[in-house]
Design a protein around this motif. Sequence first.
Motif, PDB file in Angstrom:
ATOM      1  N   UNK A  24      57.624 -25.508 -49.027  1.00 43.49           N
ATOM      2  CA  UNK A  24      58.960 -25.792 -49.549  1.00 43.49           C
ATOM      3  C   UNK A  24      59.758 -24.507 -49.738  1.00 43.49           C
ATOM      4  N   UNK A  25      59.096 -23.476 -50.235  1.00 41.57           N
ATOM      5  CA  UNK A  25      59.740 -22.189 -50.474  1.00 41.57           C
ATOM      6  C   UNK A  25      59.066 -21.118 -49.625  1.00 41.57           C
ATOM      7  N   UNK A  26      59.877 -20.219 -49.119  1.00 37.39           N
ATOM      8  CA  UNK A  26      59.385 -19.144 -48.263  1.00 37.39           C
ATOM      9  C   UNK A  26      59.769 -17.800 -48.849  1.00 37.39           C
ATOM     10  N   UNK A  27      58.975 -16.790 -48.555  1.00 31.05           N
ATOM     11  CA  UNK A  27      59.385 -15.437 -48.898  1.00 31.05           C
ATOM     12  C   UNK A  27      60.504 -15.033 -47.948  1.00 31.05           C
ATOM     13  N   UNK A  28      61.208 -13.986 -48.292  1.00 34.26           N
ATOM     14  CA  UNK A  28      62.269 -13.486 -47.412  1.00 34.26           C
ATOM     15  C   UNK A  28      61.673 -13.110 -46.058  1.00 34.26           C
ATOM     16  N   UNK A  45      72.548 -13.417 -45.336  1.00 33.68           N
ATOM     17  CA  UNK A  45      72.772 -14.867 -45.291  1.00 33.68           C
ATOM     18  C   UNK A  45      72.723 -15.467 -46.693  1.00 33.68           C
ATOM     19  N   UNK A  46      71.831 -14.951 -47.527  1.00 30.98           N
ATOM     20  CA  UNK A  46      71.757 -15.411 -48.920  1.00 30.98           C
ATOM     21  C   UNK A  46      73.055 -15.055 -49.644  1.00 30.98           C
ATOM     22  N   UNK A  54      66.158 -19.343 -54.385  1.00 33.39           N
ATOM     23  CA  UNK A  54      65.955 -19.420 -55.829  1.00 33.39           C
ATOM     24  C   UNK A  54      65.257 -18.151 -56.269  1.00 33.39           C
ATOM     25  N   UNK A  55      65.473 -17.816 -57.513  1.00 39.35           N
ATOM     26  CA  UNK A  55      64.813 -16.660 -58.097  1.00 39.35           C
ATOM     27  C   UNK A  55      63.755 -17.192 -59.053  1.00 39.35           C
ATOM     28  N   UNK A  56      62.520 -16.775 -58.862  1.00 37.42           N
ATOM     29  CA  UNK A  56      61.421 -17.158 -59.740  1.00 37.42           C
ATOM     30  C   UNK A  56      60.854 -15.858 -60.293  1.00 37.42           C
ATOM     31  N   UNK A  57      61.178 -15.590 -61.541  1.00 34.34           N
ATOM     32  CA  UNK A  57      60.830 -14.290 -62.105  1.00 34.34           C
ATOM     33  C   UNK A  57      61.599 -13.227 -61.343  1.00 34.34           C
ATOM     34  N   UNK A  62      63.207 -18.508 -50.464  1.00 38.41           N
ATOM     35  CA  UNK A  62      64.173 -19.227 -49.636  1.00 38.41           C
ATOM     36  C   UNK A  62      63.753 -20.689 -49.556  1.00 38.41           C
ATOM     37  N   UNK A  63      64.705 -21.591 -49.733  1.00 39.55           N
ATOM     38  CA  UNK A  63      64.438 -23.021 -49.588  1.00 39.55           C
ATOM     39  C   UNK A  63      64.284 -23.290 -48.086  1.00 39.55           C
ATOM     40  N   UNK A  64      63.095 -23.710 -47.682  1.00 37.13           N
ATOM     41  CA  UNK A  64      62.773 -23.856 -46.259  1.00 37.13           C
ATOM     42  C   UNK A  64      63.745 -24.783 -45.535  1.00 37.13           C
TER      43      UNK A  64
END
Length: 79
Positions: A24-28, A45-46, A54-57, A62-64
Amino acid sequence: MHSTPHAPPESNQDPRFAAPESKILLTVEEAADRLSLGRTSVFALIAANEIRSVKIGKARRIVASSLHDYVAAKLADVS
């Protein structure tokens, strides 16, 4: 019937072993790899709100699904 000790668990039982394409979420870096772009381009692009993140901590993810949306929008621009 014996299972091999090194057999991975079935992916439908534990999401940690899901195929990379189903994350669901990817690293940059993962997003950059999927788009065949560099990290700097993904951050651009972000910043331009062309892909969602999204920022988590301190980590940026990235939302896939937004990668698919981005490519679809680019394809629509060409048409």
